[in-house]
Scaffold this motif. Structure first.
Motif, mmCIF file in Angstrom:
data_model
loop_
_atom_site.group_PDB
_atom_site.id
_atom_site.type_symbol
_atom_site.label_atom_id
_atom_site.label_comp_id
_atom_site.label_asym_id
_atom_site.label_seq_id
_atom_site.Cartn_x
_atom_site.Cartn_y
_atom_site.Cartn_z
ATOM 1 N N VAL A 134 0.880 -1.034 -0.002
ATOM 2 C CA VAL A 134 0.201 -0.089 -0.045
ATOM 3 C C VAL A 134 0.880 1.358 0.018
ATOM 4 O O VAL A 134 0.677 2.346 -0.855
ATOM 5 C CB VAL A 134 -1.013 -0.051 1.351
ATOM 6 C CG1 VAL A 134 -1.756 1.293 1.151
ATOM 7 C CG2 VAL A 134 -1.877 -1.233 1.137
ATOM 8 N N ILE A 135 1.912 1.156 0.803
ATOM 9 C CA ILE A 135 2.928 2.454 0.832
ATOM 10 C C ILE A 135 3.721 2.626 -0.531
ATOM 11 O O ILE A 135 3.715 3.682 -1.047
ATOM 12 C CB ILE A 135 4.013 2.152 1.809
ATOM 13 C CG1 ILE A 135 3.174 2.201 3.249
ATOM 14 C CG2 ILE A 135 4.771 3.292 1.957
ATOM 15 C CD1 ILE A 135 4.263 1.846 4.385
ATOM 16 N N SER A 162 1.089 3.892 -2.939
ATOM 17 C CA SER A 162 0.537 5.507 -2.382
ATOM 18 C C SER A 162 1.815 6.181 -3.127
ATOM 19 O O SER A 162 1.770 7.616 -3.524
ATOM 20 C CB SER A 162 0.390 5.513 -1.202
ATOM 21 O OG SER A 162 1.450 5.221 -0.604
ATOM 22 N N ARG A 207 -2.155 6.927 1.679
ATOM 23 C CA ARG A 207 -2.432 5.631 1.995
ATOM 24 C C ARG A 207 -4.115 5.358 2.294
ATOM 25 O O ARG A 207 -4.524 4.238 1.860
ATOM 26 C CB ARG A 207 -1.780 5.212 3.219
ATOM 27 C CG ARG A 207 -0.245 4.748 2.843
ATOM 28 C CD ARG A 207 0.443 4.298 4.099
ATOM 29 N NE ARG A 207 0.475 5.413 5.270
ATOM 30 C CZ ARG A 207 0.582 5.076 6.424
ATOM 31 N NH1 ARG A 207 0.645 3.854 6.892
ATOM 32 N NH2 ARG A 207 0.563 5.895 7.424
#
Length: 188
Positions: free
Chosen positions: A6-7, A10, A17
């Motif tokens: 997810v990081i 993003s 996030r």
């Protein structure tokens, strides 16, 4: 295909996030068994990352412009600090000059006061008066001896006749009358 956390996703798309988690909660994105998201699924939802790379570049340019702005502010503050130091030095020098002038004036005042307090050579002091008074008593008892000092202004005849003649009969002055006595007291 490649999987991203997810990081990483993003950062790749230049979003937060929380925005990625919202898409997961809506069901638009799904995670693999290892907790990562396939790049193909991210491309389907968010589009090609090349578009968003420009946004990361714009954030970098924004950061650079902020750094440049901060550098300008630091430079301006350094100039203001130098000017403040110059003003302080000028005021210190001016204050020192005024103190020097006051010191000179104090010295002049002290010199004048010393001159005022110094005894003058022609004036007699208390001890001089004691020694002069017995001599005066002798001259008063012995009027025959007159010490003639020739100052060039008087003649010898004038020095001998020091007494001023007083008329034998002096009329008394009439009594002065006040304002009301002029009306209520008769002349007598």
């Amino acid at each position: 295909m490649k999987s991203l956390s997810v990081i990483e996703l993003s950062k790749l798309y230049g979003m937060t996030r929380q925005a990625v988690y919202k898409q997961i909660n809506k069901g638009n994105l799904s995670k693999n068994s290892d907790g990562k998201i396939d790049l193909s699924e991210a491309i389907r939802v968010f589009g090609e990352p090349s578009k968003h790379v420009n946004s990361s570049q714009t954030t970098e340019t924004r950061k650079l412009s902020e750094v440049h702005l901060l550098e300008q502010q630091v430079h301006m503050l350094q100039k203001q600090l130098e000017q403040a130091h110059d003003r302080e030095k000028f005021q210190r020098d001016e204050l020192k000059a005024k103190n020097d002038q006051l010191h000179v004036k104090d010295e002049q005042i002290e010199a004048i006061q010393r001159l005022l307090e110094a005894p003058k050579p022609n004036m007699t002091t208390f001890t001089d008066q004691e020694s002069v008074q017995p001599n005066m008593a002798k001259t008063a008892n012995e009027p025959d001896k007159v010490e003639a000092k020739h100052d060039g202004l008087t003649t010898s005849v004038e020095t001998e006749n020091k007494r001023i003649p007083v008329p034998e009969h002096i009329e008394e002055e009439p009594e002065k009358r006040g304002f009301w006595s002029r009306f209520f007291k008769p002349y007598g």
